[in-house]
Design a protein around this motif. Structure first.
Motif, PDB file in Angstrom:
ATOM      1  N   ALA A   1       0.656  -1.176   0.233  1.00 32.82           N
ATOM      2  CA  ALA A   1      -0.070  -0.220  -0.020  1.00 32.82           C
ATOM      3  C   ALA A   1       0.957   1.387  -0.138  1.00 32.82           C
ATOM      4  CB  ALA A   1      -0.889  -0.039   1.190  1.00 32.82           C
ATOM      5  N   GLY A   2       2.327   1.010  -0.120  1.00 32.17           N
ATOM      6  CA  GLY A   2       3.142   2.115  -0.023  1.00 32.17           C
ATOM      7  C   GLY A   2       3.444   2.834   1.322  1.00 32.17           C
ATOM      8  N   ALA A   3       3.114   2.169   2.264  1.00 28.42           N
ATOM      9  CA  ALA A   3       3.640   2.863   3.576  1.00 28.42           C
ATOM     10  C   ALA A   3       4.997   2.469   3.852  1.00 28.42           C
ATOM     11  CB  ALA A   3       2.965   1.921   4.765  1.00 28.42           C
ATOM     12  N   SER A   4       5.820   3.622   4.402  1.00 29.57           N
ATOM     13  CA  SER A   4       7.327   3.293   4.807  1.00 29.57           C
ATOM     14  C   SER A   4       7.583   2.645   5.762  1.00 29.57           C
ATOM     15  CB  SER A   4       7.851   4.998   4.909  1.00 29.57           C
ATOM     16  OG  SER A   4       7.286   5.456   6.007  1.00 29.57           O
ATOM     17  N   GLN A   5       8.782   2.190   6.132  1.00 30.31           N
ATOM     18  CA  GLN A   5       9.185   1.534   7.020  1.00 30.31           C
ATOM     19  C   GLN A   5       9.032   2.308   8.450  1.00 30.31           C
ATOM     20  OE1 GLN A   5      12.891  -0.497   6.936  1.00 30.31           O
ATOM     21  NE2 GLN A   5      12.232  -1.810   5.376  1.00 30.31           N
ATOM     22  N   SER A   6       9.357   3.534   8.355  1.00 34.28           N
ATOM     23  CA  SER A   6       9.343   4.319   9.654  1.00 34.28           C
ATOM     24  C   SER A   6       8.043   4.445   9.965  1.00 34.28           C
ATOM     25  CB  SER A   6       9.878   5.866   9.275  1.00 34.28           C
ATOM     26  OG  SER A   6       9.339   6.467   8.177  1.00 34.28           O
ATOM     27  N   LYS A   7       6.861   4.773   9.169  1.00 35.97           N
ATOM     28  CA  LYS A   7       5.708   4.784   9.460  1.00 35.97           C
ATOM     29  C   LYS A   7       5.140   3.554  10.146  1.00 35.97           C
ATOM     30  CE  LYS A   7       1.042   6.047   7.601  1.00 35.97           C
ATOM     31  NZ  LYS A   7       0.020   6.443   6.684  1.00 35.97           N
ATOM     32  N   ILE A   8       5.519   2.466   9.398  1.00 35.40           N
ATOM     33  CA  ILE A   8       5.104   0.890   9.899  1.00 35.40           C
ATOM     34  C   ILE A   8       5.467   0.727  11.303  1.00 35.40           C
ATOM     35  CG2 ILE A   8       5.235  -1.524   9.592  1.00 35.40           C
ATOM     36  CD1 ILE A   8       5.482  -0.934   6.617  1.00 35.40           C
ATOM     37  N   ILE A   9       6.957   1.128  11.585  1.00 43.58           N
ATOM     38  CA  ILE A   9       7.387   0.775  12.945  1.00 43.58           C
ATOM     39  C   ILE A   9       6.627   1.829  14.004  1.00 43.58           C
ATOM     40  CG2 ILE A   9       9.519   1.193  14.275  1.00 43.58           C
ATOM     41  CD1 ILE A   9      11.152   0.379  11.754  1.00 43.58           C
ATOM     42  N   LEU A  10       6.428   3.112  13.501  1.00 47.51           N
ATOM     43  CA  LEU A  10       5.853   4.025  14.612  1.00 47.51           C
ATOM     44  C   LEU A  10       4.108   3.165  14.785  1.00 47.51           C
ATOM     45  CD1 LEU A  10       6.765   7.678  13.307  1.00 47.51           C
ATOM     46  CD2 LEU A  10       7.257   6.492  15.382  1.00 47.51           C
ATOM     47  N   THR A  11       3.641   2.856  13.867  1.00 50.15           N
ATOM     48  CA  THR A  11       2.494   2.100  13.902  1.00 50.15           C
ATOM     49  C   THR A  11       2.424   1.050  14.870  1.00 50.15           C
ATOM     50  OG1 THR A  11       1.610   3.048  11.872  1.00 50.15           O
ATOM     51  CG2 THR A  11       0.465   1.097  12.843  1.00 50.15           C
ATOM     52  N   ALA A  12       3.503   0.387  14.728  1.00 46.53           N
ATOM     53  CA  ALA A  12       3.689  -0.935  15.464  1.00 46.53           C
ATOM     54  C   ALA A  12       3.777  -0.496  17.070  1.00 46.53           C
ATOM     55  CB  ALA A  12       4.956  -1.925  15.099  1.00 46.53           C
ATOM     56  N   LEU A  13       4.704   0.662  17.203  1.00 51.05           N
ATOM     57  CA  LEU A  13       5.161   1.060  18.703  1.00 51.05           C
ATOM     58  C   LEU A  13       3.903   1.572  19.182  1.00 51.05           C
ATOM     59  CD1 LEU A  13       7.036   2.017  20.763  1.00 51.05           C
ATOM     60  CD2 LEU A  13       7.411   4.119  19.403  1.00 51.05           C
ATOM     61  N   ARG A  14       2.973   2.351  18.480  1.00 50.51           N
ATOM     62  CA  ARG A  14       1.879   2.900  19.328  1.00 50.51           C
ATOM     63  C   ARG A  14       0.858   1.486  19.576  1.00 50.51           C
ATOM     64  NH1 ARG A  14      -3.180   2.823  17.317  1.00 50.51           N
ATOM     65  NH2 ARG A  14      -2.729   2.193  15.307  1.00 50.51           N
ATOM     66  N   ARG A  15       0.873   0.571  18.885  1.00 53.92           N
ATOM     67  CA  ARG A  15       0.076  -0.704  19.108  1.00 53.92           C
ATOM     68  C   ARG A  15       0.541  -1.380  20.331  1.00 53.92           C
ATOM     69  NH1 ARG A  15      -1.211  -6.190  15.761  1.00 53.92           N
ATOM     70  NH2 ARG A  15      -3.280  -6.650  16.852  1.00 53.92           N
ATOM     71  N   THR A  16       1.945  -1.349  20.282  1.00 52.75           N
ATOM     72  CA  THR A  16       2.591  -1.901  21.345  1.00 52.75           C
ATOM     73  C   THR A  16       2.276  -1.160  22.789  1.00 52.75           C
ATOM     74  OG1 THR A  16       4.394  -2.700  20.111  1.00 52.75           O
ATOM     75  CG2 THR A  16       4.787  -2.501  22.468  1.00 52.75           C
ATOM     76  N   LEU A  17       2.309   0.207  22.931  1.00 49.45           N
ATOM     77  CA  LEU A  17       2.184   0.933  24.148  1.00 49.45           C
ATOM     78  C   LEU A  17       0.708   0.791  24.337  1.00 49.45           C
ATOM     79  CD1 LEU A  17       4.134   4.291  23.105  1.00 49.45           C
ATOM     80  CD2 LEU A  17       4.949   2.309  24.745  1.00 49.45           C
ATOM     81  N   ILE A  18      -0.142   0.668  23.490  1.00 48.74           N
ATOM     82  CA  ILE A  18      -1.636   0.542  24.034  1.00 48.74           C
ATOM     83  C   ILE A  18      -2.183  -0.769  24.462  1.00 48.74           C
ATOM     84  CG2 ILE A  18      -3.950   0.210  22.816  1.00 48.74           C
ATOM     85  CD1 ILE A  18      -3.043   2.375  20.804  1.00 48.74           C
ATOM     86  N   LEU A  19      -1.305  -1.767  23.868  1.00 53.66           N
ATOM     87  CA  LEU A  19      -1.596  -3.308  24.405  1.00 53.66           C
ATOM     88  C   LEU A  19      -1.186  -3.217  26.037  1.00 53.66           C
ATOM     89  CD1 LEU A  19      -0.621  -5.548  21.521  1.00 53.66           C
ATOM     90  CD2 LEU A  19      -2.752  -5.269  22.561  1.00 53.66           C
ATOM     91  N   ILE A  20       0.113  -2.805  26.171  1.00 55.71           N
ATOM     92  CA  ILE A  20       0.623  -2.582  27.470  1.00 55.71           C
ATOM     93  C   ILE A  20      -0.155  -1.937  28.661  1.00 55.71           C
ATOM     94  CG2 ILE A  20       2.499  -1.733  29.012  1.00 55.71           C
ATOM     95  CD1 ILE A  20       4.454  -2.481  26.667  1.00 55.71           C
ATOM     96  N   GLY A  21      -0.707  -0.684  27.845  1.00 55.11           N
ATOM     97  CA  GLY A  21      -1.624   0.198  28.690  1.00 55.11           C
ATOM     98  C   GLY A  21      -3.016  -0.198  28.985  1.00 55.11           C
ATOM     99  N   ILE A  22      -3.543  -1.253  28.103  1.00 59.55           N
ATOM    100  CA  ILE A  22      -4.510  -1.935  28.329  1.00 59.55           C
ATOM    101  C   ILE A  22      -4.511  -2.933  29.312  1.00 59.55           C
ATOM    102  CG2 ILE A  22      -6.234  -3.905  27.291  1.00 59.55           C
ATOM    103  CD1 ILE A  22      -6.002  -2.425  24.722  1.00 59.55           C
ATOM    104  N   THR A  23      -3.566  -3.715  29.552  1.00 67.13           N
ATOM    105  CA  THR A  23      -3.024  -4.625  30.663  1.00 67.13           C
ATOM    106  C   THR A  23      -3.324  -3.909  31.995  1.00 67.13           C
ATOM    107  OG1 THR A  23      -1.818  -6.081  29.171  1.00 67.13           O
ATOM    108  CG2 THR A  23      -1.550  -6.135  31.411  1.00 67.13           C
TER     109      THR A  23
END
Length: 368
Positions: free
Chosen positions: A75-97
């Motif tokens: 879809a044309g997403a850059s690696q930096s954008k993908i990593i930032l999205t993954a980081l956001r998801r990681t922090l949300i999952l930890i926060g949910i816990t």
């Protein structure tokens, strides 16, 4: 939240759904004092079917990374954008816990908040494996996988534990337990012991190996130059060999879920590969899809189902009839203690399935 469903590997959704249903079943018995042995974790060394649920899910995290990252790159997403999205998801999952603990206990004393957990481990494995998938080749990941398992074996078996004086694999005195008490402090560990935690910081390293195992299988499944029959044959062979190697390593580095030993990574990863190969062959290759619906309902909203499995049973237990809970009213009078406990667990699975079915029918797939 996404109201449209993208193309998915159906067998992966089914396998994930089966795993989540099993996770709910073993996490919510009617009575913790009466549980069938296969539905309990092993006391320490060894492996029950229950012990396989978490590594199966982490394995599928690895497989999913391949499909998700390739879709994002297409879809044309850059690696930096993908990593930032993954980081956001990681922090949300930890926060949910952490937020879940606060809400369920209604305790805002953060000095006793358990920091490790199932979702934090999933989050960390997901984030690190995402970076490894984006930044390294499969050959490099294979070397990292081997290095992680061998390095963890050496660390746990030959490096003296500070304050203990010798390497060991006991619950409270192994290297992982010492590191958790040092960094997280006892107040932030598993509440029933406060001396060690089954989702330890150090144990996350071999858990990354489980994620890399899944990436290896997902990369193979994603290949366009191989026939499906070849893919299935390779997966069965790879899975069986890994399981046998895990059993061999168990002779001197015991299979142990709490420590997430290297033998456990190979044993559970091998069985997960065989299970996914079977689902892939039956569903995606042979087209047997009639039985898949109940599991897909769980599989497409797996994290949501897991989170709700902490809340729904908690609030159901607050409902009483004549001073008795739903479990005591519907199951205890009609079954033996152990079967009443199992029936109560199945009831929770069905309630959660109904909730997830509503989301599925409304095409609501919650993406963190």
């Amino acid at each position: 939240m996404n109201s449209t469903k993208s193309a998915r590997l159906l067998s992966l959704d089914v396998f994930r759904g089966i795993t989540i249903a099993a996770m709910i079943l073993v996490n919510d018995p009617g009575d913790w004092g009466h549980i069938y042995t296969p539905l309990e974790h092993s006391e320490w060394n060894g492996c029950t079917p229950t012990d396989l649920i978490f590594p199966f899910f982490l394995f599928m995290v690895g497989v999913s990374i391949v499909y998700a990252m390739e879709s994002k790159k297409a879809a044309g997403a850059s690696q930096s954008k993908i990593i930032l999205t993954a980081l956001r998801r990681t922090l949300i999952l930890i926060g949910i816990t952490w937020l879940t603990q606060i809400i369920l206990r209604w305790d805002f004393n953060l000095g006793h908040l358990r920091l490790p957990g199932v979702l934090p481990r999933i989050a960390l494995v997901y984030f690190i494996c995402t970076i490894l998938y984006l930044k390294t080749s499969q050959k490099t990941r294979d070397w990292i996988f081997a290095g992680v398992l061998i390095g963890y074996y050496i660390l746990m078996n030959f490096v003296p534990v500070p304050g203990v004086g010798y390497a060991n694999l006991n619950p409270e005195t192994n290297m992982g337990a010492w590191l958790d008490r040092l960094i997280l402090t006892p107040d932030h560990l598993w509440q029933s012991s406060r001396t060690w935690d089954p989702e330890s910081l150090l144990g996350t390293i071999p858990a990354i190996g489980t994620g890399l195992f899944g990436i290896r299988v997902g990369t193979w499944l994603k290949r366009k130059d191989k026939e499906n029959s070849v893919k299935v044959s390779w997966m069965f062979t790879y899975g069986v060999l890994a399981t046998i190697l895990g059993l061999f390593w168990d002779l001197f580095f015991p299979i142990n879920k709490a420590l997430w030993t290297s033998s456990f990574v190979l044993y559970a990863g091998g069985l997960a590969t065989v299970g996914l190969a079977l689902c892939f062959w039956l569903i995606d290759v042979q087209g047997h899809k009639r039985f898949t619906y109940p599991f897909v309902v769980f599989g497409v909203n797996a994290i949501t189902a897991y989170v709700l499995s902490g809340f729904i049973p908690h609030y159901l237990n607050l409902i009483t009839f004549g001073g008795k809970s739903i479990y005591q009213t519907l199951f205890v009078p009609f079954f033996s203690p152990i079967n009443a406990s199992l029936a109560g667990a199945i009831f929770i699975v069905l309630i959660l399935w109904l909730v997830m079915r509503v989301l599925y029918l409304r095409k609501i797939f919650i993406k963190i």
